[in-house]
Design an enzyme around this catalytic site. Structure first.
Site, PDB file in Angstrom:
ATOM      1  N   CYS A  96      42.778 -91.910  -1.848  1.00 24.32           N
ATOM      2  CA  CYS A  96      43.897 -90.988  -1.653  1.00 24.32           C
ATOM      3  C   CYS A  96      44.721 -91.593  -0.530  1.00 24.32           C
ATOM      4  O   CYS A  96      44.165 -91.978   0.516  1.00 24.32           O
ATOM      5  CB  CYS A  96      43.401 -89.601  -1.258  1.00 24.32           C
ATOM      6  SG  CYS A  96      44.724 -88.496  -0.707  1.00 24.32           S
ATOM      7  N   CYS A 131      50.362 -92.502  -4.855  1.00 28.74           N
ATOM      8  CA  CYS A 131      49.516 -91.319  -4.954  1.00 28.74           C
ATOM      9  C   CYS A 131      48.500 -91.561  -6.062  1.00 28.74           C
ATOM     10  O   CYS A 131      48.884 -91.762  -7.225  1.00 28.74           O
ATOM     11  CB  CYS A 131      50.398 -90.107  -5.285  1.00 28.74           C
ATOM     12  SG  CYS A 131      49.465 -88.598  -5.594  1.00 28.74           S
TER      13      CYS A 131
HETATM   14  N1  DGL Z   1      48.258 -88.697  -1.599  1.00 28.92           N
HETATM   15  C1  DGL Z   1      47.682 -88.215  -2.787  1.00 28.92           C
HETATM   16  C2  DGL Z   1      46.730 -89.237  -3.410  1.00 28.92           C
HETATM   17  O1  DGL Z   1      46.790 -90.432  -3.154  1.00 28.92           O
HETATM   18  C3  DGL Z   1      47.004 -86.873  -2.841  1.00 28.92           C
HETATM   19  C4  DGL Z   1      47.331 -85.716  -2.038  1.00 28.92           C
HETATM   20  C5  DGL Z   1      47.472 -84.428  -2.829  1.00 28.92           C
HETATM   21  O2  DGL Z   1      46.461 -83.800  -3.197  1.00 28.92           O
HETATM   22  O3  DGL Z   1      48.625 -84.087  -3.074  1.00 28.92           O
HETATM   23  O4  DGL Z   1      45.910 -88.893  -4.210  1.00 28.92           O
END
Ligand code: DGL
Length: 263
Positions: free
Chosen positions: A190, A75
């Site tokens: 993301c 993330c």
């Molecule tokens: N998957 C997350 C990232 O790589 C973000 C998603 C969220 O806002 O929770 O930033």
């Protein structure tokens, strides 16, 4: 490490599956625990203090219950903030996911690169430092998307999303008009966004290179673990939702786990 190593892969939701699938392909010998902190999703809408206060103790609990050999923070919104805190608090190796600005700028021919991430990620000092250090003279456009992560979750969960909804989030990435002077590279900053890659390609106003850091993360994980020491071709996997919801995503999730049945 004499037994199959345990790798914990952590995200706010389903986006980290795009990192998981690369890690699984690189390390079929490992046991996987995927944790979706969906009770706190989306991270992109939380303040920096809230994310640190949420993730650092939660990771401590997960380490206590699963005893992983390595954790992947799949993330960007969390990694750009909590990696240093996690490394200070816990002794296992952490591999983060941060915007791939350096390789994107190194390969851009038009010197125009866009970074598509959550609102949180594009605001981070960490991201700004990557641009200062690695833009290599490129003009870098930061695009904070409010909804794309939630749209990707919806699509993967079987709720189709419209082209217009995606197009609206994507449009600010495309800067300039003339073929030789317009954006030619977009960083997927993301982990949810590669879930929509086919749609992004289809809806882009012109073709660009999309940079997904997942293969590089998988190589890093494999280097840190060292060569496999056990002969097991494939170890098990489990998936945890912090909300304890019943997800009903079984068959949809299997390919991300390299075909493993989830415990
Ligand atoms: N998957 C997350 C990232 O790589 C973000 C998603 C969220 O806002 O929770 O930033």
């Amino acid at each position: 490490m004499t037994n199959s190593p345990t790798i914990l892969v952590f995200d706010s939701g389903l986006g980290g599956l795009t990192v998981l699938r690369e890690v699984v392909a690189a390390r079929p010998d490992a046991h996987y625990v995927y944790v979706a902190d969906d009770a706190f999703f989306p991270y992109g809408h939380h303040s920096e203090d809230e994310i640190i206060a949420r993730v650092v103790p939660l990771m401590g609990e997960l380490i206590g219950s699963h005893d992983p050999d390595l954790a992947v923070i799949a993330c960007n919104t969390a990694s750009t903030l909590v990696l240093s805190h996690l490394r200070a608090a816990y002794s296992l190796p952490f591999v983060g996911t941060v915007p791939a600005i350096k390789p994107a700028c190194a390969q851009s021919k038009t010197r125009r690169v866009s970074v598509l991430g959550t609102k949180g990620t594009v605001k981070r000092e960490y991201t700004k430092a990557l641009i200062r250090d690695f833009a290599q003279g490129c003009e870098v456009t930061l695009v904070g998307s409010p909804e794309l992560a939630a749209l990707a979750e919806a699509e993967l969960s079987g709720h189709p999303i419209s082209d217009d909804a995606i197009r609206a989030e994507l449009a600010p990435c495309f800067v300039g008009e003339e073929a030789g002077a317009r954006t030619d590279t977009v960083v997927l900053a993301c982990t949810h966004y590669p879930l929509l890659l086919d749609r992004l390609k289809k809806l882009a106003p012109w073709p660009v290179d999309w940079i997904d850091p997942a293969p590089a993360i998988a190589r890093r994980v494999s280097d840190l673990l060292g060569a496999p020491t056990c002969a097991i071709a494939q170890s098990g996997a489990e998936m945890i939702f912090t909300s304890n919801r019943v997800h009903g995503l079984g068959a949809t999730l299997t390919p991300f786990f390299g075909g493993r049945a989830l415990a």
